[in-house]
Enzyme design. Structure first.
Site, mmCIF file in Angstrom:
data_model
loop_
_atom_site.group_PDB
_atom_site.id
_atom_site.type_symbol
_atom_site.label_atom_id
_atom_site.label_comp_id
_atom_site.label_asym_id
_atom_site.label_seq_id
_atom_site.Cartn_x
_atom_site.Cartn_y
_atom_site.Cartn_z
ATOM 1 N N ASP A 1 0.831 -1.213 0.000
ATOM 2 C CA ASP A 1 0.000 0.000 0.000
ATOM 3 C C ASP A 1 0.861 1.258 0.000
ATOM 4 O OD1 ASP A 1 -2.336 1.417 -0.038
ATOM 5 O OD2 ASP A 1 -2.772 1.188 2.107
ATOM 6 N N ASN B 1 -11.126 -2.535 -5.250
ATOM 7 C CA ASN B 1 -10.383 -1.597 -6.106
ATOM 8 C C ASN B 1 -11.090 -1.281 -7.428
ATOM 9 O OD1 ASN B 1 -7.128 -2.801 -4.981
ATOM 10 N ND2 ASN B 1 -8.221 -0.960 -4.335
HETATM 11 C C1 IPE Z 1 -5.511 -2.790 -0.278
HETATM 12 O O1 IPE Z 1 -5.116 -1.476 -0.463
HETATM 13 C C2 IPE Z 1 -5.512 -3.507 -1.583
HETATM 14 C C3 IPE Z 1 -4.211 -3.681 -2.201
HETATM 15 C C4 IPE Z 1 -3.040 -3.420 -1.660
HETATM 16 C C5 IPE Z 1 -4.238 -4.252 -3.515
HETATM 17 P P1 IPE Z 1 -6.175 -0.293 -0.606
HETATM 18 O O2 IPE Z 1 -5.404 0.961 -0.720
HETATM 19 O O3 IPE Z 1 -7.141 -0.588 -1.684
HETATM 20 O O4 IPE Z 1 -6.924 -0.396 0.805
HETATM 21 P P2 IPE Z 1 -7.899 0.585 1.567
HETATM 22 O O5 IPE Z 1 -9.086 0.787 0.683
HETATM 23 O O6 IPE Z 1 -7.175 1.866 1.800
HETATM 24 O O7 IPE Z 1 -8.221 -0.102 2.829
HETATM 25 C C1 IPE Z 2 -1.489 0.215 -3.422
HETATM 26 O O1 IPE Z 2 -1.276 1.589 -3.428
HETATM 27 C C2 IPE Z 2 -1.728 -0.338 -4.797
HETATM 28 C C3 IPE Z 2 -3.091 -0.773 -5.060
HETATM 29 C C4 IPE Z 2 -4.082 -0.810 -4.216
HETATM 30 C C5 IPE Z 2 -3.377 -1.209 -6.421
HETATM 31 P P1 IPE Z 2 -2.466 2.599 -3.451
HETATM 32 O O2 IPE Z 2 -2.822 2.883 -4.870
HETATM 33 O O3 IPE Z 2 -3.589 2.136 -2.610
HETATM 34 O O4 IPE Z 2 -1.792 3.886 -2.805
HETATM 35 P P2 IPE Z 2 -2.441 4.916 -1.787
HETATM 36 O O5 IPE Z 2 -3.016 4.126 -0.652
HETATM 37 O O6 IPE Z 2 -3.484 5.666 -2.552
HETATM 38 O O7 IPE Z 2 -1.308 5.778 -1.369
HETATM 39 MG MG MG Z 3 -4.071 2.399 -0.652
#
Ligand code: IPE
Ligand code: IPE
Ligand code: MG
Length: 246
Positions: free
Chosen positions: A21, A69
């Site tokens: 993340d 997502n």
């Molecule tokens: C969790 O990350 C899913 C992945 C790392 C693929 P998100 O960024 O989607 O999670 P939330 O929504 O902040 O909990």
């Molecule tokens: C994790 O990084 C990757 C995926 C969930 C695909 P994020 O895209 O969630 O990054 P933040 O949480 O917005 O920083």
């Molecule tokens: Mg995230």
């Protein structure tokens, strides 16, 4: 000085799972698009896969795209799918060279057809590799996984293939996407968030949880070593008393 030397080789986790993340925030800090962050996140994946293989970790599971997502902007989803396709194409050779088996968990049917068929191809062409199993969680949600397992088991009960009284934890395990994996020993989440976000709910029942503020593109091999050293200092009691363990 590297923390790698502090890792006790014969008690590394058998299964590490990572919620990768922070790509978006990493990019924002640099005034760049979220896509730029995802590209950088891909580089981290390469480094961490390599580090785990070097440490002889048998199973690494990475959360790459959740069932939730899909709620992101279409353009970001499209980019992630393109990046995935490109990466698979690029890494197939090195997976084989490094003797890494590639698998996926999650409902692949909802992904673009091209992606699904490429995922299947990479899984097939690496199926005999046995140094490490790398699993990507794609369109994965633990609740969806459990619902799916219950439907399949229910159907088998109806057709007298399983009797109700024989349903136990191992039957449930066998019907999860992760049936080929041991339970998670160490779950890592980057970016400072302290939540599970619908990842591997069943499989983390007794996992050690490790949260770090590092954003995923900044998560280095050294950060992984730090997490493993921390894990190895913990006492896993599984319900017993400390005296019983020692
Ligand atoms: C969790 O990350 C899913 C992945 C790392 C693929 P998100 O960024 O989607 O999670 P939330 O929504 O902040 O909990
Ligand atoms: C994790 O990084 C990757 C995926 C969930 C695909 P994020 O895209 O969630 O990054 P933040 O949480 O917005 O920083
Ligand atoms: Mg995230």
């Amino acid at each position: 000085m590297s923390l790698k030397k502090e890792i006790i080789n014969d008690s590394v986790p058998k299964h590490i799972a990572i919620i990768m993340d922070g790509n978006g925030r990493w990019a924002k800090k640099r005034n760049q698009s979220r896509d730029y962050g995802h590209k950088a996140g891909k580089e981290s994946v390469n480094k961490i896969v390599e580090a785990c293989a070097e440490l002889e970790i048998k199973n690494l599971t990475l959360f790459a795209f959740s069932t939730e997502n899909w709620n992101r902007p279409t353009l970001e989803i499209d980019f992630l799918m393109k990046l995935l396709l490109l990466s698979l194409n690029k890494e197939l050779k090195s997976l084989n060279k490094n003797n890494i088996r590639f698998k996926t968990i999650g409902n692949l049917e909802k992904l673009p057809k091209k992606v699904t068929s490429y995922l299947k191809k990479v899984a097939k062409e690496t199926q005999d590799n046995n140094k490490m199993t790398l699993t990507l969680a794609l369109n994965y949600g633990a609740r969806e996984e459990i619902v799916n397992a219950i439907q399949v088991i229910g159907d088998k009960v109806k057709n007298n293939l399983i009797s109700l009284k024989n349903i136990d934890e191992s039957v449930i395990n066998q019907h999860l996407y992760t049936h080929y994996l041991p339970d998670v020993d160490l779950l890592i989440r980057t970016s400072g968030e302290k939540r599970i976000s619908n990842f591997l709910l069943w499989q983390i029942a007794y996992a050690e949880l490790y949260f770090t503020k590092k954003l995923w593109p900044d998560f280095s091999k050294e950060d992984l070593y730090k997490a493993i050293v921390n894990y190895q200092k913990r006492e896993r009691r599984f319900g017993k008393t400390s005296e019983q363990i020692n």
